[in-house]
Design an enzyme around this catalytic site. Structure first.
Site, short mmCIF file in Angstrom:
data_model
loop_
_atom_site.label_atom_id
_atom_site.label_comp_id
_atom_site.label_asym_id
_atom_site.label_seq_id
_atom_site.Cartn_x
_atom_site.Cartn_y
_atom_site.Cartn_z
N ARG A 145 47.93 48.83 25.21
CA ARG A 145 46.81 49.67 25.62
C ARG A 145 46.10 49.13 26.86
O ARG A 145 45.74 49.90 27.77
CB ARG A 145 45.87 49.76 24.42
N LEU A 195 40.25 56.45 27.28
CA LEU A 195 41.47 55.95 26.66
C LEU A 195 41.29 56.26 25.18
O LEU A 195 40.47 55.65 24.50
CB LEU A 195 41.59 54.46 26.92
N SER A 196 42.03 57.24 24.68
CA SER A 196 41.77 57.78 23.34
C SER A 196 41.88 56.73 22.25
O SER A 196 42.58 55.71 22.40
CB SER A 196 42.73 58.94 23.04
N ALA A 197 41.21 56.98 21.13
CA ALA A 197 41.23 56.06 20.00
C ALA A 197 42.66 55.86 19.50
O ALA A 197 43.42 56.83 19.37
CB ALA A 197 40.36 56.62 18.88
#
Length: 386
Positions: free
Chosen positions: A38, A91-93
């Site tokens: 990530r 930045l999505s979960a």
């Protein structure tokens, strides 16, 4: 000495494992997370809420906090862009990303269209799955975000075609696609998304403030139908303002005004705080209304508003009885009770027993059964061409 990034990745992986957030039917998702970490797709500047507004957190100046924001937890998105004080990209979960990729049911060799490139991480994960024989095309409205994402993808050695454009129009030049996934919420689904998905293909998208759905395109290409798969909420498309109720607070809407209506409430309001299926039903019936609940020593209290001019508060007194005060042109607690009663009368259907049907001329969410269940029509006319 422990590597802070490695440690935070380990903690996140364990948290995802403990809560069962890694999809059992799609083990490739966890493998892709490992192969394409990530943080490799996070910009050097993130944004942190300090209680009153979003403040920048730069990797060079505050590396520890930056890492904490990137790997905050399964349900925590990392805000990557703020516009006019409101998050406009993230930045999505991790748990949401994993769930949506599981819903997409993507296979090696698939042609995939993503709407909303953002940082490029989601596209990279999909590209990892489709492999060299597949193809991923990602559309991003912001030239700056598209350029940055393309650079990160290149550095990671991932092949994704990133193009600048209006995601609602899809990408007809490289259609049809086996799978289409949207990374931003829509109030109704652009027909272009369905039109550019091959018959029998899958489309995954967040719908308003309700959650994300996965639908399959009919063989005759005239409709699509599927089920609700997750409750996470997403940002709207860039040219669509955020729902008013998500921008303004109850306090701002009430603005100190005295109530226009007061009355006793002759029902137990505890389910407003405890029953997620009821809250889903209320969100579906009153999509522009926000509910906040809390408890004190007397019981449950609730604050309700529509983001513009109407509000209601419900409080539980020492005797266990509840009262409501309401103000503005709409009696929001009255509307809530009407929706609550209708949901109860129809069997109190679980949030997971809802689906959506999409055609060129009609789109609606249904309860329980696509043909006989109660329907909630999506707003606005649906054009055959987005």
């Amino acid at each position: 000495m422990t590597d802070p990034l490695a440690e935070r990745r380990r903690i996140l992986d364990e948290a995802m494992r403990t809560r069962g957030a890694w999809p059992q039917d799609a083990p490739w998702v966890r493998d892709a997370f490992d192969a394409l970490p990530r943080h490799a797709f996070a910009p050097d500047r993130l944004w942190d809420w300090d209680g009153t507004g979003y403040v920048p957190v730069d990797r060079g100046a505050a590396p520890t906090r930056w890492v904490e924001l990137v790997y905050a937890g399964p349900d925590n998105a990392a805000v990557t862009e703020v516009t006019d004080g409101i998050p406009s990209s993230s930045l999505s979960a991790p748990a949401v990303v994993a769930t949506m990729l599981d819903s997409l049911d993507v296979e090696p060799g698939h042609r995939v269209l993503e709407l909303g490139t953002g940082t490029g991480w989601n596209a990279a994960l999909i590209a990892h799955r489709v492999g060299a024989s597949g193809r991923v095309t990602s559309v991003e409205a912001s030239p700056e975000l598209a350029d940055a994402a393309a650079g990160r993808l290149e550095c990671a050695g991932v092949r994704v075609d990133v193009v600048v454009g209006d995601g609602n129009l899809g990408r007809p030049a490289t259609a049809p696609y086996d799978r289409v996934i949207a990374a931003y919420a829509v109030d109704r689904v652009p027909w272009a998304w369905i039109d550019q998905t091959a018959p029998g293909g899958d489309l995954v998208f967040p719908l308003g403030r309700m959650g994300h759905f996965a639908v399959t395109i009919a063989d005759d290409h005239r409709s699509a139908r599927g089920w609700m798969h997750g409750l996470a909420q997403f940002m709207n498309a860039r040219d669509t303002p955020a729902p008013a109720a998500t921008v303004r607070s109850y306090t701002q809407v009430r603005a100190g005004r005295p109530p226009d209506d007061k009355r006793a409430v002759d029902r137990d309001i505890t389910p407003l705080h405890t029953d997620v299926n009821l809250l889903w039903a209320l969100r579906m019936a009153l999509p522009d209304v926000v509910y906040t609940t809390d408890t004190d020593r007397d019981g449950v209290n609730a604050w309700i508003h529509d983001g513009t001019s109407s509000w209601a508060v419900v409080t539980t007194g020492p005797d266990g009885g509840a009262r409501t005060e309401q103000g503005g042109p709409r009696r929001l607690f009255d509307a809530l009770e009407t929706a609550w009663d209708a949901w109860t009368a129809h069997g109190g259907i679980s949030r997971w027993d809802h689906g959506v049907t999409l055609t060129e001329h009609e789109q609606y969410v249904w309860e329980g059964d696509p043909d006989t269940g109660r329907r909630f029509h999506l707003p606005g006319p649906v054009s055959a061409h987005a």
